[in-house]
Write a protein that holds these residues in place. Structure first.
Motif, PDB file in Angstrom:
ATOM      1  N   GLU A  21      42.231  36.068  47.414  1.00 11.08           N
ATOM      2  CA  GLU A  21      43.454  36.772  47.823  1.00 11.08           C
ATOM      3  C   GLU A  21      44.454  36.779  46.673  1.00 11.08           C
ATOM      4  OE1 GLU A  21      44.288  37.486  52.248  1.00 11.08           O
ATOM      5  OE2 GLU A  21      44.511  35.331  51.964  1.00 11.08           O
ATOM      6  N   SER A  22      43.911  37.109  45.518  1.00 10.08           N
ATOM      7  CA  SER A  22      44.712  37.106  44.297  1.00 10.08           C
ATOM      8  C   SER A  22      43.983  37.907  43.227  1.00 10.08           C
ATOM      9  CB  SER A  22      44.937  35.671  43.813  1.00 10.08           C
ATOM     10  OG  SER A  22      45.387  35.650  42.473  1.00 10.08           O
ATOM     11  N   PHE A  23      44.676  38.884  42.640  1.00 16.97           N
ATOM     12  CA  PHE A  23      44.084  39.616  41.520  1.00 16.97           C
ATOM     13  C   PHE A  23      43.979  38.716  40.292  1.00 16.97           C
ATOM     14  CE2 PHE A  23      45.222  44.258  42.829  1.00 16.97           C
ATOM     15  CZ  PHE A  23      44.501  44.088  44.000  1.00 16.97           C
ATOM     16  N   SER A  24      44.946  37.819  40.130  1.00 18.11           N
ATOM     17  CA  SER A  24      44.908  36.904  38.986  1.00 18.11           C
ATOM     18  C   SER A  24      43.722  35.949  39.100  1.00 18.11           C
ATOM     19  CB  SER A  24      46.217  36.114  38.891  1.00 18.11           C
ATOM     20  OG  SER A  24      47.310  36.976  38.639  1.00 18.11           O
ATOM     21  N   GLY A  25      43.489  35.440  40.301  1.00 14.56           N
ATOM     22  CA  GLY A  25      42.357  34.547  40.509  1.00 14.56           C
ATOM     23  C   GLY A  25      41.034  35.243  40.247  1.00 14.56           C
ATOM     24  N   ALA A  26      40.932  36.506  40.679  1.00 12.91           N
ATOM     25  CA  ALA A  26      39.716  37.274  40.426  1.00 12.91           C
ATOM     26  C   ALA A  26      39.537  37.529  38.935  1.00 12.91           C
ATOM     27  CB  ALA A  26      39.771  38.593  41.186  1.00 12.91           C
ATOM     28  N   ALA A  27      40.629  37.854  38.244  1.00 16.18           N
ATOM     29  CA  ALA A  27      40.559  38.116  36.808  1.00 16.18           C
ATOM     30  C   ALA A  27      40.078  36.885  36.053  1.00 16.18           C
ATOM     31  CB  ALA A  27      41.937  38.551  36.294  1.00 16.18           C
ATOM     32  N   GLU A  28      40.570  35.705  36.471  1.00 17.71           N
ATOM     33  CA  GLU A  28      40.158  34.462  35.820  1.00 17.71           C
ATOM     34  C   GLU A  28      38.682  34.184  36.063  1.00 17.71           C
ATOM     35  OE1 GLU A  28      41.023  29.843  36.732  1.00 17.71           O
ATOM     36  OE2 GLU A  28      42.818  31.067  36.380  1.00 17.71           O
ATOM     37  N   GLU A  29      38.220  34.386  37.290  1.00 22.18           N
ATOM     38  CA  GLU A  29      36.822  34.121  37.622  1.00 22.18           C
ATOM     39  C   GLU A  29      35.878  35.050  36.864  1.00 22.18           C
ATOM     40  OE1 GLU A  29      33.878  34.821  41.407  1.00 22.18           O
ATOM     41  OE2 GLU A  29      35.788  33.800  41.807  1.00 22.18           O
ATOM     42  N   LEU A  30      36.238  36.326  36.781  1.00 23.04           N
ATOM     43  CA  LEU A  30      35.357  37.316  36.159  1.00 23.04           C
ATOM     44  C   LEU A  30      35.628  37.493  34.676  1.00 23.04           C
ATOM     45  CD1 LEU A  30      35.335  40.041  38.973  1.00 23.04           C
ATOM     46  CD2 LEU A  30      33.698  38.191  38.584  1.00 23.04           C
ATOM     47  N   ASN A  31      36.612  36.742  34.170  1.00 20.48           N
ATOM     48  CA  ASN A  31      36.933  36.772  32.742  1.00 20.48           C
ATOM     49  C   ASN A  31      37.320  38.175  32.280  1.00 20.48           C
ATOM     50  OD1 ASN A  31      37.321  35.489  30.272  1.00 20.48           O
ATOM     51  ND2 ASN A  31      35.246  35.910  29.564  1.00 20.48           N
ATOM     52  N   VAL A  32      38.167  38.830  33.079  1.00 21.83           N
ATOM     53  CA  VAL A  32      38.718  40.135  32.725  1.00 21.83           C
ATOM     54  C   VAL A  32      40.229  40.074  32.927  1.00 21.83           C
ATOM     55  CG1 VAL A  32      36.614  41.385  33.344  1.00 21.83           C
ATOM     56  CG2 VAL A  32      38.399  41.051  35.066  1.00 21.83           C
ATOM     57  N   THR A  33      40.914  41.161  32.679  1.00 22.95           N
ATOM     58  CA  THR A  33      42.362  41.170  32.829  1.00 22.95           C
ATOM     59  C   THR A  33      42.769  41.480  34.265  1.00 22.95           C
ATOM     60  OG1 THR A  33      42.561  43.527  32.300  1.00 22.95           O
ATOM     61  CG2 THR A  33      42.606  41.970  30.440  1.00 22.95           C
ATOM     62  N   HIS A  34      43.997  41.105  34.592  1.00 25.11           N
ATOM     63  CA  HIS A  34      44.578  41.437  35.891  1.00 25.11           C
ATOM     64  C   HIS A  34      44.577  42.952  36.089  1.00 25.11           C
ATOM     65  CE1 HIS A  34      47.759  42.225  38.834  1.00 25.11           C
ATOM     66  NE2 HIS A  34      47.651  40.955  39.236  1.00 25.11           N
ATOM     67  N   ALA A  35      44.892  43.690  35.027  1.00 22.61           N
ATOM     68  CA  ALA A  35      44.944  45.152  35.110  1.00 22.61           C
ATOM     69  C   ALA A  35      43.574  45.740  35.437  1.00 22.61           C
ATOM     70  CB  ALA A  35      45.466  45.730  33.793  1.00 22.61           C
ATOM     71  N   ALA A  36      42.507  45.123  34.895  1.00 18.51           N
ATOM     72  CA  ALA A  36      41.152  45.620  35.170  1.00 18.51           C
ATOM     73  C   ALA A  36      40.798  45.445  36.646  1.00 18.51           C
ATOM     74  CB  ALA A  36      40.142  44.890  34.287  1.00 18.51           C
ATOM     75  N   ILE A  37      41.157  44.306  37.213  1.00 21.22           N
ATOM     76  CA  ILE A  37      40.907  44.072  38.644  1.00 21.22           C
ATOM     77  C   ILE A  37      41.663  45.099  39.473  1.00 21.22           C
ATOM     78  CG2 ILE A  37      41.199  42.465  40.569  1.00 21.22           C
ATOM     79  CD1 ILE A  37      39.015  41.604  38.656  1.00 21.22           C
ATOM     80  N   SER A  38      42.927  45.295  39.152  1.00 20.82           N
ATOM     81  CA  SER A  38      43.754  46.255  39.889  1.00 20.82           C
ATOM     82  C   SER A  38      43.168  47.660  39.801  1.00 20.82           C
ATOM     83  CB  SER A  38      45.181  46.231  39.331  1.00 20.82           C
ATOM     84  OG  SER A  38      46.000  47.160  40.011  1.00 20.82           O
ATOM     85  N   ARG A  39      42.707  48.044  38.621  1.00 22.49           N
ATOM     86  CA  ARG A  39      42.138  49.384  38.422  1.00 22.49           C
ATOM     87  C   ARG A  39      40.858  49.554  39.234  1.00 22.49           C
ATOM     88  NH1 ARG A  39      42.065  49.011  33.502  1.00 22.49           N
ATOM     89  NH2 ARG A  39      39.882  48.493  33.087  1.00 22.49           N
ATOM     90  N   HIS A  40      40.004  48.546  39.227  1.00 22.38           N
ATOM     91  CA  HIS A  40      38.761  48.621  39.997  1.00 22.38           C
ATOM     92  C   HIS A  40      39.053  48.729  41.494  1.00 22.38           C
ATOM     93  CE1 HIS A  40      35.809  48.268  36.914  1.00 22.38           C
ATOM     94  NE2 HIS A  40      36.178  47.062  36.508  1.00 22.38           N
ATOM     95  N   VAL A  41      40.005  47.932  41.972  1.00 23.74           N
ATOM     96  CA  VAL A  41      40.320  47.948  43.396  1.00 23.74           C
ATOM     97  C   VAL A  41      40.907  49.293  43.811  1.00 23.74           C
ATOM     98  CG1 VAL A  41      41.817  46.964  45.183  1.00 23.74           C
ATOM     99  CG2 VAL A  41      40.569  45.450  43.613  1.00 23.74           C
ATOM    100  N   ARG A  42      41.819  49.829  43.004  1.00 23.62           N
ATOM    101  CA  ARG A  42      42.410  51.136  43.326  1.00 23.62           C
ATOM    102  C   ARG A  42      41.328  52.220  43.356  1.00 23.62           C
ATOM    103  NH1 ARG A  42      46.358  49.736  39.519  1.00 23.62           N
ATOM    104  NH2 ARG A  42      45.499  51.296  38.069  1.00 23.62           N
ATOM    105  N   GLY A  43      40.402  52.157  42.402  1.00 22.30           N
ATOM    106  CA  GLY A  43      39.315  53.134  42.389  1.00 22.30           C
ATOM    107  C   GLY A  43      38.423  53.020  43.602  1.00 22.30           C
ATOM    108  N   LEU A  44      38.134  51.788  44.018  1.00 25.13           N
ATOM    109  CA  LEU A  44      37.298  51.567  45.195  1.00 25.13           C
ATOM    110  C   LEU A  44      37.997  52.070  46.453  1.00 25.13           C
ATOM    111  CD1 LEU A  44      34.641  50.351  46.231  1.00 25.13           C
ATOM    112  CD2 LEU A  44      35.837  48.148  46.448  1.00 25.13           C
ATOM    113  N   GLU A  45      39.291  51.785  46.565  1.00 28.62           N
ATOM    114  CA  GLU A  45      40.062  52.274  47.718  1.00 28.62           C
ATOM    115  C   GLU A  45      40.029  53.797  47.777  1.00 28.62           C
ATOM    116  OE1 GLU A  45      43.453  48.842  48.472  1.00 28.62           O
ATOM    117  OE2 GLU A  45      43.808  50.349  46.902  1.00 28.62           O
ATOM    118  N   LYS A  46      40.139  54.435  46.621  1.00 30.29           N
ATOM    119  CA  LYS A  46      40.115  55.899  46.574  1.00 30.29           C
ATOM    120  C   LYS A  46      38.761  56.440  47.017  1.00 30.29           C
ATOM    121  CE  LYS A  46      41.141  59.773  43.487  1.00 30.29           C
ATOM    122  NZ  LYS A  46      41.575  60.175  42.122  1.00 30.29           N
TER     123      LYS A  46
END
Length: 292
Positions: A21-46
């Motif tokens: 329940e955190s984009f930052s936590g996901a970014a840390e786990e997957l070793n990517v940026t917070h912005a990348a997580i946000s972009r992927h989620v927005r694309g999936l929602e679309k």
């Protein structure tokens, strides 16, 4: 009929963000940026045409659609991971460990045969190094390090909470008064700070090193003590075999909390069978060195 499958990276980003329940936590786990997580989620929602997260004061939370999707997606990704690991482990049972040198020499190497007996299919590659274990770039599967404070952003298991005690060869006298230790050379891996802290804990706050400090590595300090050259401050796991074999003994019950040993890893690698096997073995094998 072909399956409808959204991009796997987007699904992974959503699933990690949903669990944390955190984009930052996901970014840390997957070793990517917070912005990348946000972009992927927005694309999936679309693509799905629904909102999966809503913004709240402390970050984000799953919507009802998001919760329903996460319940289905997490076990699906687990199945893909498990199936992949079965094939991967058929091809490789390797395990790479970067270990702090003193722990590698004094604790791990004398016992590594025990692990190999219960997991003979695992080929262990051990590197003794004091450098920070670069597990994020997969230079090793696991790291074993001694920390006074755990660095932010890493996952770890606690191996040992053992404080340090003074140890010397069996012919050395046990301490009645802490100053009794001054008849021996005080071996150390710093410029005397650890001994100063120990004497302060023992009630001698005005302690001065009786000889010019000559810092040694922790391994050399222990070896010096074994050779009868003086007394060393060491934690129990590092001298366990030497005490068991009657080569060293504890000279005082005054202890000093100095640091702790940790097993460091990435969450994504602990599902690998060799990693999981070693992790379970070392946690079970170090129980005596952790306080309750």
């Amino acid at each position: 009929m072909p399956r409808y499958l959204p991009p796997l990276n987007a699904v992974r980003a959503f699933e990690a963000a949903g669990r944390h329940e955190s984009f930052s936590g996901a970014a840390e786990e997957l070793n990517v940026t917070h912005a990348a997580i946000s972009r992927h989620v927005r694309g999936l929602e679309k693509q799905l045409g629904v909102q999966l997260f809503r913004k709240i004061a402390r970050g984000v939370e799953l919507t009802e659609n998001g919760k329903a999707y996460l319940v289905k997606v997490t076990p699906a990704l687990d199945q893909v991971s498990d199936a992949s690991e079965v094939l991967r482990n058929q091809q490789t049972g390797t395990l790479s460990i970067s270990c702090e040198p003193t722990f590698a020499m004094k604790w791990l190497m004398p016992r590594l045969g025990e692990f190999q007996e219960i997991s003979p299919e695992v080929d262990v590659s051990l590197v003794a190094s004091s450098e920070l274990a670069d597990i994020k770039n997969h230079e090793c599967d696991l790291g074993i390090r001694y920390y006074n404070q755990v660095p932010v952003g890493i996952s770890c298991d606690l191996i040992s909470t053992s404080p340090v005690f003074p140890y010397g060869i069996p012919t050395f006298s046990e301490v009645v008064d802490p100053e009794d230790l001054l008849q021996y050379r005080l071996l150390h891996e710093d410029k005397g700070q650890s001994w100063a802290s120990w004497f302060s804990k023992a009630g001698h706050s005005n302690f001065q090193m009786p000889q010019k400090p000559t810092p040694l590595s922790s391994l050399l300090a222990i070896e010096g003590a074994l050779a009868g050259q003086g007394v060393v401050l060491a934690s129990a796991e590092l001298v366990a075999k030497d005490v068991e074999n009657g080569r060293l003994k504890r000279l005082s019950n005054v202890s000093l909390d100095y640091g702790r040993y940790y097993l460091v890893f990435l969450n994504e690698v602990v599902r690998r069978k060799p990693v999981a096997s070693f992790r379970q073995w070392i946690i079970n094998s170090t129980t005596e060195f952790r306080d309750s």
